[in-house]
Design a protein around this motif. Structure first.
Motif, mmCIF file in Angstrom:
data_model
loop_
_atom_site.group_PDB
_atom_site.id
_atom_site.type_symbol
_atom_site.label_atom_id
_atom_site.label_comp_id
_atom_site.label_asym_id
_atom_site.label_seq_id
_atom_site.Cartn_x
_atom_site.Cartn_y
_atom_site.Cartn_z
ATOM 1 N N VAL A 150 42.445 26.671 34.780
ATOM 2 C CA VAL A 150 41.094 26.560 34.223
ATOM 3 C C VAL A 150 40.073 27.083 35.234
ATOM 4 N N GLN A 151 40.301 26.787 36.510
ATOM 5 C CA GLN A 151 39.379 27.226 37.545
ATOM 6 C C GLN A 151 39.589 28.686 37.944
ATOM 7 N N GLU A 152 40.835 29.137 37.966
ATOM 8 C CA GLU A 152 41.130 30.400 38.635
ATOM 9 C C GLU A 152 41.346 31.586 37.695
ATOM 10 N N SER A 153 41.623 31.345 36.410
ATOM 11 C CA SER A 153 41.861 32.461 35.494
ATOM 12 C C SER A 153 40.620 33.330 35.368
ATOM 13 N N TYR A 154 39.455 32.709 35.386
ATOM 14 C CA TYR A 154 38.197 33.457 35.301
ATOM 15 C C TYR A 154 38.057 34.417 36.487
ATOM 16 N N THR A 155 38.243 33.897 37.703
ATOM 17 C CA THR A 155 38.091 34.719 38.900
ATOM 18 C C THR A 155 39.106 35.848 38.928
ATOM 19 N N LEU A 156 40.333 35.556 38.528
ATOM 20 C CA LEU A 156 41.393 36.562 38.560
ATOM 21 C C LEU A 156 41.065 37.745 37.658
ATOM 22 N N VAL A 157 40.735 37.477 36.401
ATOM 23 C CA VAL A 157 40.431 38.546 35.453
ATOM 24 C C VAL A 157 39.141 39.262 35.848
ATOM 25 N N PHE A 158 38.173 38.507 36.283
ATOM 26 C CA PHE A 158 36.876 39.052 36.696
ATOM 27 C C PHE A 158 37.053 40.097 37.798
ATOM 28 N N ALA A 159 37.788 39.735 38.838
ATOM 29 C CA ALA A 159 37.972 40.651 39.969
ATOM 30 C C ALA A 159 38.787 41.875 39.570
ATOM 31 N N ALA A 160 39.784 41.685 38.703
ATOM 32 C CA ALA A 160 40.690 42.780 38.367
ATOM 33 C C ALA A 160 40.023 43.868 37.535
ATOM 34 N N LEU A 161 38.979 43.526 36.775
ATOM 35 C CA LEU A 161 38.408 44.475 35.819
ATOM 36 C C LEU A 161 37.073 45.074 36.253
ATOM 37 N N LEU A 180 43.040 56.309 32.387
ATOM 38 C CA LEU A 180 43.704 55.071 31.975
ATOM 39 C C LEU A 180 44.739 54.606 32.993
ATOM 40 N N LEU A 181 45.538 55.524 33.533
ATOM 41 C CA LEU A 181 46.550 55.126 34.505
ATOM 42 C C LEU A 181 45.888 54.591 35.776
ATOM 43 N N GLY A 182 44.815 55.238 36.214
ATOM 44 C CA GLY A 182 44.078 54.733 37.375
ATOM 45 C C GLY A 182 43.549 53.332 37.120
ATOM 46 N N ALA A 183 43.019 53.092 35.909
ATOM 47 C CA ALA A 183 42.514 51.767 35.561
ATOM 48 C C ALA A 183 43.632 50.728 35.594
ATOM 49 N N LEU A 184 44.802 51.107 35.046
ATOM 50 C CA LEU A 184 45.937 50.176 35.041
ATOM 51 C C LEU A 184 46.382 49.853 36.467
ATOM 52 N N LEU A 221 37.558 56.221 40.572
ATOM 53 C CA LEU A 221 36.742 55.968 41.758
ATOM 54 C C LEU A 221 36.710 57.224 42.612
ATOM 55 N N PRO A 222 35.551 57.869 42.749
ATOM 56 C CA PRO A 222 35.474 59.059 43.613
ATOM 57 C C PRO A 222 35.759 58.674 45.064
ATOM 58 N N LEU A 223 36.926 59.030 45.560
ATOM 59 C CA LEU A 223 37.319 58.623 46.905
ATOM 60 C C LEU A 223 36.439 59.232 47.977
ATOM 61 N N GLU A 224 35.736 60.332 47.626
ATOM 62 C CA GLU A 224 34.862 60.939 48.620
ATOM 63 C C GLU A 224 33.713 60.020 49.014
ATOM 64 N N LEU A 225 33.427 59.010 48.176
ATOM 65 C CA LEU A 225 32.375 58.058 48.526
ATOM 66 C C LEU A 225 32.693 57.325 49.826
ATOM 67 N N PHE A 226 33.991 57.150 50.109
ATOM 68 C CA PHE A 226 34.363 56.415 51.314
ATOM 69 C C PHE A 226 34.156 57.239 52.588
ATOM 70 N N SER A 227 33.803 58.508 52.450
ATOM 71 C CA SER A 227 33.421 59.286 53.625
ATOM 72 C C SER A 227 31.980 58.996 54.036
ATOM 73 N N ILE A 228 31.242 58.261 53.177
ATOM 74 C CA ILE A 228 29.874 57.868 53.493
ATOM 75 C C ILE A 228 29.928 56.555 54.265
ATOM 76 N N ARG A 229 29.436 56.565 55.482
ATOM 77 C CA ARG A 229 29.564 55.390 56.351
ATOM 78 C C ARG A 229 28.944 54.144 55.731
ATOM 79 N N THR A 230 27.767 54.297 55.128
ATOM 80 C CA THR A 230 27.114 53.129 54.549
ATOM 81 C C THR A 230 27.954 52.498 53.448
ATOM 82 N N PHE A 231 28.688 53.341 52.702
ATOM 83 C CA PHE A 231 29.503 52.819 51.605
ATOM 84 C C PHE A 231 30.782 52.182 52.117
ATOM 85 N N SER A 232 31.499 52.881 52.989
ATOM 86 C CA SER A 232 32.797 52.371 53.453
ATOM 87 C C SER A 232 32.629 51.132 54.327
ATOM 88 N N VAL A 233 31.796 51.222 55.352
ATOM 89 C CA VAL A 233 31.599 50.070 56.238
ATOM 90 C C VAL A 233 30.858 48.960 55.509
#
Length: 559
Positions: A49-60, A198-202, A274-286
């Motif tokens: 009851v407590q944790e199912s919400y957090t689990l689905v929330f984070a995954a999606l 779709l595969l990336g989302a899965l 998710l555009p992986l190039e975003l992680f080359s931006i220091r403000t985004f990655s750090v």
């Protein structure tokens, strides 16, 4: 009504939407005893009851953030609030634990639709110093509502029923939908729509879902050796090794597969989740790393404190909620302070100040917690902690999204929100393990004079009840001495958890030092984000081609 006023009304609507999903993560904690009595839940059902919400929330979060960029951020927010409100009705009328858990899963789906959209809309609606203030409001709501939830839940449960802890979402959900239609313009990516990944989302759902599940359930299932593994449909876990390591392996494998798949799509010129190039931006990655560590310290201690004040100090649910209001007040007051601070400090500077205030408040709690701690003492420390949460939560978002193009805002904000949720789950897992491990070891030592059987029974009862057995032990003259020792041990354990939270916040403060400000908010930073910027980092442009800064992107319909 002027466009400027309409934007701020829109921010109020966004704030109410955020409040709904944040309050729901904490309000259930104080409702659980009443739910157990009414529906006769078992221990496994209570956890879900407590944790199912957090689990689905984070995954999606990431998939829905990307979907909002494609089909419209306002549209996905309204759909999310509608799903969340409908699920709240189902939760409020649920006649059994199974249906209540199903409703909580559906609430998690709705919540995951809402949160990335709120950040993306703010990112698209505001510019310059207004954006700094808007993110401050958003961040203060995140911190403050986490503390308001237990108070609201305590009041509703005491004066009405646990069902109203879910039912109260309905009128506010309707208000958000109507307000969004009236005050928010649609906002979506300006890039031509492409086939959804779709595969990336899965893969990302599997990676984040298995990781969060393992972090939440590891203490129960066993981190290595199988412990309390429940049977499923008559099938029992056949291995000596716990499911937890296997889940962590699954998270790692699917995470690596997700990155490889996204890179492959990128090489072939296809859209990515998710555009992986975003992680080359220091403000985004750090910034995402700092965000996860901050949440690890913040939410972990908010898990520990309500247990301690109710089981050791004897507060009821409403009194515990009232105590946490001082944290909410500090968080909300930080919103008003941001505008003034932004004239002298960059967002990174405000972020560091917020983390430092959080660190001071948590260290104060760790040092001073005792079985006779006063309400005034605890409130003062929680107030300082709340100020820090308000400043840090708002500005870490500002830093993470400072250099992100508007048309990638949903994906970027979904990533940041996922980092926060994973940090929260990790914080609860680690600090919960510290709390109960310290409690068990300390109480076992304090009861050394009892015979082994009585000592083991007392330690087991206190630990497995998360301290809930302490008031009854202290009230019975025959067990009062054991109850007093248990209260002392629980205090030692809560203090140890606070020291753990302080260590994580210190780590976040250290990590933030790699984010160097180019200018204060009053000037225009190199990133081109106007008054709100100053979070650019020397050398970022040399690391990889830099995407257009937010102010360099033409305003979409919501601007």
């Amino acid at each position: 009504m002027s466009t400027s006023k309409l934007r701020w009304l829109g921010l109020a609507v966004i704030g109410l939407a955020v409040s709904l999903i944040i309050v729901d993560t904490t309000i259930v904690n104080v409702a659980i005893p009443s739910i157990v009595d009414d529906l006769g839940l078992g221990s496994t059902q209570v956890q879900w009851v407590q944790e199912s919400y957090t689990l689905v929330f984070a995954a999606l979060l990431i998939p829905f953030g990307a979907l909002g960029d494609r089909i419209g951020r306002r549209r996905i927010l309204i759909l999310g609030v509608t799903v969340f409100t409908a699920a709240s009705v189902l939760a409020g009328i649920a006649p059994s634990g199974e249906l209540l858990i199903a409703a909580r899963v559906l609430q998690g789906v709705g919540g995951a639709m809402v949160l990335p959209g709120t950040l993306s809309l703010i990112n698209a609606m505001f510019r310059g110093r207004d954006r700094t203030t808007a993110f401050a409001v958003w961040g203060s709501i995140i911190g403050g509502m986490a503390a308001v939830g237990p108070l609201l839940g305590g009041w509703l449960i005491t004066d009405f029923s646990w069902r109203w802890a879910f039912g109260i979402n309905v009128p506010f959900g309707i208000l958000v939908v109507v307000g969004a239609l009236l005050t928010l313009d649609e906002s979506r990516s300006e890039r031509p729509p492409a086939r959804f990944d779709l595969l990336g989302a899965l893969l990302v759902v599997i990676a984040s879902g298995t990781l969060v599940f393992a972090l939440i359930e590891g203490r129960t299932l066993g981190w290595w050796a199988a412990a309390d593994v429940p049977a499923v449909a008559g099938w029992s876990w056949p291995f000596e090794v716990s499911p937890t390591p296997w889940l962590l392996v699954a998270a790692a494998v699917s995470g690596v597969a997700f990155i490889a798949w996204e890179r492959r799509r990128r090489r072939h010129g296809r859209s990515t989740l998710l555009p992986l190039e975003l992680f080359s931006i220091r403000t985004f990655s750090v910034g995402n790393l700092v965000s996860a560590i901050i949440s690890l310290g913040e939410l972990g201690i908010l898990f520990v404190l309500p247990l301690w004040v109710q089981n050791v100090l004897g507060y009821d649910a409403l009194q515990a909620g009232l105590l946490l209001i001082s944290l909410a007040v500090g968080s909300f007051l930080a919103t008003g302070a941001v505008s003034g601070l932004a004239r002298k400090l960059s967002p990174v500077g405000i972020l560091r100040l917020g983390i430092a205030l959080e660190l001071a408040g948590v260290l104060g709690l760790a040092i001073t917690l005792s079985t006779d701690s006063s309400w005034v003492q605890l409130s003062a420390l929680l107030f300082a902690y709340g100020l820090g949460i308000g400043l840090a939560s708002s500005q870490v978002t500002n830093v993470v999204l400072a250099d992100i193009p508007v048309d990638q805002g949903g994906q970027a904000s979904g990533t940041q929100s996922t980092a926060r949720q994973i940090g929260s789950a990790l914080g609860i897992a680690i600090l919960g393990t510290v709390l109960f491990g310290t409690l068990q070891a300390d109480l076992d030592g304090r009861l050394d004079g009892l015979d082994a059987s009585a000592r083991d029974q007392a330690v087991t009862v206190v630990t497995q009840s998360a301290g809930a057995a302490i008031p009854a032990l202290r009230a019975d003259p025959a067990t009062a001495a054991v109850g007093d020792q248990a209260a002392e041990s629980f205090t030692v354990a809560a203090s140890a958890s606070a020291y753990g939270a302080a260590a994580f916040l210190a780590l976040a403060l250290a990590a933030s030092t790699s984010l160097r400000s180019r200018s204060r908010s009053g000037g225009r930073g190199a990133s081109g984000a106007g008054d709100a910027d100053g979070t650019g980092v020397a050398g970022t442009a040399a690391a990889a081609p830099r995407p257009p800064a937010v102010d360099a992107v033409p305003d979409g319909p919501s601007a």
